[in-house]
Design an enzyme around this catalytic site. Sequence first.
Site, PDB file in Angstrom:
ATOM      1  CG  ASP A  21     -12.019  -0.889   1.076  1.00 20.60           C
ATOM      2  OD1 ASP A  21     -13.254  -1.233   1.987  1.00 20.60           O
ATOM      3  OD2 ASP A  21     -11.390  -1.347   1.567  1.00 20.60           O
ATOM      4  CE  LYS A  72     -14.340  -2.875  -1.504  1.00 23.24           C
ATOM      5  NZ  LYS A  72     -15.115  -2.705  -0.366  1.00 23.24           N
ATOM      6  CD  GLN A 115     -19.854  -4.822  -1.543  1.00 19.99           C
ATOM      7  OE1 GLN A 115     -18.042  -4.665  -1.359  1.00 19.99           O
ATOM      8  NE2 GLN A 115     -20.344  -5.268  -0.440  1.00 19.99           N
TER       9      GLN A 115
HETATM   10  P1  NDP Z   1      -9.466   1.443   7.937  1.00 15.19           P
HETATM   11  O1  NDP Z   1      -8.520   1.849   6.453  1.00 15.19           O
HETATM   12  O2  NDP Z   1     -10.791   1.839   8.192  1.00 15.19           O
HETATM   13  O3  NDP Z   1      -8.423   0.594   8.584  1.00 15.19           O
HETATM   14  C1  NDP Z   1      -7.493  -0.243   8.029  1.00 15.19           C
HETATM   15  C2  NDP Z   1      -6.536  -0.862   9.163  1.00 15.19           C
HETATM   16  O4  NDP Z   1      -6.241  -2.157   8.738  1.00 15.19           O
HETATM   17  C3  NDP Z   1      -5.896  -0.057   9.603  1.00 15.19           C
HETATM   18  O5  NDP Z   1      -5.182  -0.505  11.022  1.00 15.19           O
HETATM   19  C4  NDP Z   1      -4.735  -0.472   8.704  1.00 15.19           C
HETATM   20  O6  NDP Z   1      -3.109  -0.019   9.200  1.00 15.19           O
HETATM   21  C5  NDP Z   1      -4.388  -1.323   8.590  1.00 15.19           C
HETATM   22  N1  NDP Z   1      -4.025  -2.307   7.666  1.00 15.19           N
HETATM   23  C6  NDP Z   1      -4.415  -2.110   6.560  1.00 15.19           C
HETATM   24  N2  NDP Z   1      -3.722  -2.421   5.229  1.00 15.19           N
HETATM   25  C7  NDP Z   1      -2.130  -3.114   5.993  1.00 15.19           C
HETATM   26  C8  NDP Z   1      -1.900  -4.306   5.534  1.00 15.19           C
HETATM   27  N3  NDP Z   1      -1.713  -4.298   4.991  1.00 15.19           N
HETATM   28  N4  NDP Z   1      -1.201  -4.865   6.556  1.00 15.19           N
HETATM   29  C9  NDP Z   1      -1.715  -4.999   7.821  1.00 15.19           C
HETATM   30  N5  NDP Z   1      -2.890  -4.104   8.361  1.00 15.19           N
HETATM   31  C10 NDP Z   1      -2.844  -2.998   7.323  1.00 15.19           C
HETATM   32  O7  NDP Z   1     -10.158   0.119   7.157  1.00 15.19           O
HETATM   33  P2  NDP Z   1     -11.612  -0.418   7.324  1.00 15.19           P
HETATM   34  O8  NDP Z   1     -10.955  -1.020   9.400  1.00 15.19           O
HETATM   35  O9  NDP Z   1     -12.834   0.062   6.802  1.00 15.19           O
HETATM   36  O10 NDP Z   1     -11.139  -1.585   6.475  1.00 15.19           O
HETATM   37  C11 NDP Z   1     -10.828  -2.752   7.155  1.00 15.19           C
HETATM   38  C12 NDP Z   1     -10.986  -4.391   6.345  1.00 15.19           C
HETATM   39  O11 NDP Z   1     -12.597  -4.382   6.954  1.00 15.19           O
HETATM   40  C13 NDP Z   1     -10.913  -3.912   4.908  1.00 15.19           C
HETATM   41  O12 NDP Z   1     -10.347  -5.389   4.470  1.00 15.19           O
HETATM   42  C14 NDP Z   1     -11.667  -3.550   4.636  1.00 15.19           C
HETATM   43  O13 NDP Z   1     -12.227  -4.353   2.902  1.00 15.19           O
HETATM   44  C15 NDP Z   1     -13.138  -4.462   5.119  1.00 15.19           C
HETATM   45  N6  NDP Z   1     -14.519  -3.778   5.376  1.00 15.19           N
HETATM   46  C16 NDP Z   1     -14.288  -3.163   5.593  1.00 15.19           C
HETATM   47  C17 NDP Z   1     -15.468  -2.009   5.813  1.00 15.19           C
HETATM   48  C18 NDP Z   1     -16.318  -0.934   6.553  1.00 15.19           C
HETATM   49  O14 NDP Z   1     -17.173  -0.949   6.753  1.00 15.19           O
HETATM   50  N7  NDP Z   1     -15.286  -0.157   6.797  1.00 15.19           N
HETATM   51  C19 NDP Z   1     -17.082  -2.590   5.266  1.00 15.19           C
HETATM   52  C20 NDP Z   1     -16.845  -4.768   5.165  1.00 15.19           C
HETATM   53  C21 NDP Z   1     -15.380  -4.977   5.218  1.00 15.19           C
HETATM   54  P3  NDP Z   1      -2.477   1.751   8.745  1.00 15.19           P
HETATM   55  O15 NDP Z   1      -2.955   1.981   9.297  1.00 15.19           O
HETATM   56  O16 NDP Z   1      -1.148   0.666   9.101  1.00 15.19           O
HETATM   57  O17 NDP Z   1      -2.621   1.540   7.326  1.00 15.19           O
END
Ligand code: NDP
Length: 449
Positions: free
Chosen positions: A169, A129, A114
Site C-alpha cells: 500500500d 490491513k 477492504q
Molecule cells: P504509493 O506510495 O505508491 O503512492 C502514494 C502517492 O500518494 C504518492 O504520490 C504520494 O506522494 C501521495 N500521497 C501520499 N500521502 C499523501 C498525502 N497525505 N497528501 C497528498 N499526497 C499524498 O501508494 P499507492 O499508489 O499504492 O496508493 C495510493 C492510494 O491507493 C492509497 O489510498 C492506497 O490505499 C490506494 N490503493 C492502493 C492499492 C495498490 O495496489 N497499491 C490498491 C487499492 C488502493 P508522496 O511521495 O509525496 O508521499
Amino acid sequence: MSVMQNYVDDVLALVKQRDPDQPEFYNTVREVFTSIIPFLEKNPQYKAEKMLERMIEPERIVTFRVVWQDDKNETHINRGYRVQMNSAIGPYKGGLRFHPSVNLSILKFLAFEQVFKNSLTSLPIGGGKGGSDFDPKGKSDNEVMKFCQAFMTELYRHIGPHVDVPAGDIGVGGREIGYLFGQYKRIRDAYDSAVLTGKGLTYGGSLTRTEATGYGLLYFVKNMLDEKGISLQGKVVSVSGSGNVATYAIQKAQEFGAKVVTCSDSDGYVYDPDGIDINTVKDIKEGHRGRIKEYIQTHPNAEYHEGCRGVWSVKCDIALPCATQGELDLESAKHLVDNGCKVVAEGANMPSTLDAIDYFLQNKILFGPAKAANAGGVAVSALEMSQNSERLSWTFEEVDNKLKDIMANIYRNAKKNAIDFGDPDNLVMGANIAGFKKVAEAMEAQGLV
Ligand code: NDP
C-alpha cells in the site's frame, strides 16, 4: 425515521462512544451503513442478529514494537499494526502501509473498506490491513531493509497463506515486499509463496500485479462510460498522486486515448497541457524516488504548483484521485463540477470526503467509489495466490483478461444492486450492498462469529 435508520444511527453512536478518537473509521462505517439502509429494510434479520455490531468489531488487532537501527547505528522505535477485520469469506487480505500518519483509526477504516471490496471481487478473501508509522522517505535501502526485517520479526507469527496475506500500500512497494518475504522465509524456514502478494517476478509474483490497481480503475471507468455511450478517446483527465496507482492509471488512460494533464505528490502538482509524459514520472518516482516538481525540468510547457489540493482546480472531463484518503473535499468537488467534470472514479481509498461524494451524487456526476473502482489490485493479488498454490505463472494477457472480467463483473454487480434498490446511478449504494450481502450471508451461515 425508519426502524433501520434508527438501527444504523444506534450503531454509529456505538462506534463514536467506543472509539471517539477514530474519525476515519467512523466516517467509513457511516458511509457504508447509511447507504445500505434500503437493503436492511428488506432483510430485517440482520438487525436481530446484530450483524452491524459484529462487523464493526475487528476479529483481532495486533500492535507491536518495532526496533531497528539506522546507518549511523542510532536506534529507532516504531509502532507496527495488523488489523484482522473479517475472515467470513476467506483469509484476511489487505495491504501494509508505511507512512508517518498511520494510526489505528486509519488502519481500521482501510480494513473495514477492504472487507467489502474483497467481497465484491467475488474471490475468496477476507479483509485486513496493517502497517507502521515508519516513514520510508529519505531512508537508505539498508535502513528500509532493517526496518522491514524488524517489522516481520513480529508480524510473521500472525500471518500465513491460510491465515492472513498482506500486500503493499502507500510506502510499501516491490522493494519492501521483497525484504519482508525474505525475513518471513528465514524465520519460518519454509517457502510459503502465498504469504505475501505483490512479490517480484523471480520469486512468485504475478505479471500485471504492479499495474493492476491503475489498470483496473480504467477498466471500471470504461464500463461506466460504455453504458452511457461515451468514449474515453480525447477526454481530458486529471489524476492525483504519482505512486503505483496513479502511474498505471495514467498509462492505461493514455492507451484508451485520453489526455492526462496532471499528477501530484504530497508537496504539489504538475499541470502539463501537452499531456503527462509517463516515462518521466516513472523515472522520477520509480527510478530515483525523487519529487514530482522535477518534472518541469524536462518539460518546459508544464507548470508546477505547490500544494496538492490545487490539482482539482484544473479543468477536466474525468477526475481520478489516486493519492490518499480525504484529498478531495467539498470545495474541490465544487471546483470540479463548476469546471464541467462529468466523471469521478476513486483509485485511492476514500479520497473523497463524505460531503464531496454527496455533492457528486446530487450533481449527477458519474461516480465510481473506491471499493469497486480500485479493487483490481487486490483481485490480482488473489490471482497471485492462486498461481502460487498451483505453482504456475500465467501470462500477462491471461491475468490482464481476468482483471478486465473481474472489473466488468464488479461494475455489473454494483449497477444491478443500485437498480434493484431504486437509485440506478448510485454506485456507492450498489457497491456497498453487493459487498455487504455476501459477507453477511457467510457470517450468518457460520453461526455466532
Ligand atoms: P504509493 O506510495 O505508491 O503512492 C502514494 C502517492 O500518494 C504518492 O504520490 C504520494 O506522494 C501521495 N500521497 C501520499 N500521502 C499523501 C498525502 N497525505 N497528501 C497528498 N499526497 C499524498 O501508494 P499507492 O499508489 O499504492 O496508493 C495510493 C492510494 O491507493 C492509497 O489510498 C492506497 O490505499 C490506494 N490503493 C492502493 C492499492 C495498490 O495496489 N497499491 C490498491 C487499492 C488502493 P508522496 O511521495 O509525496 O508521499
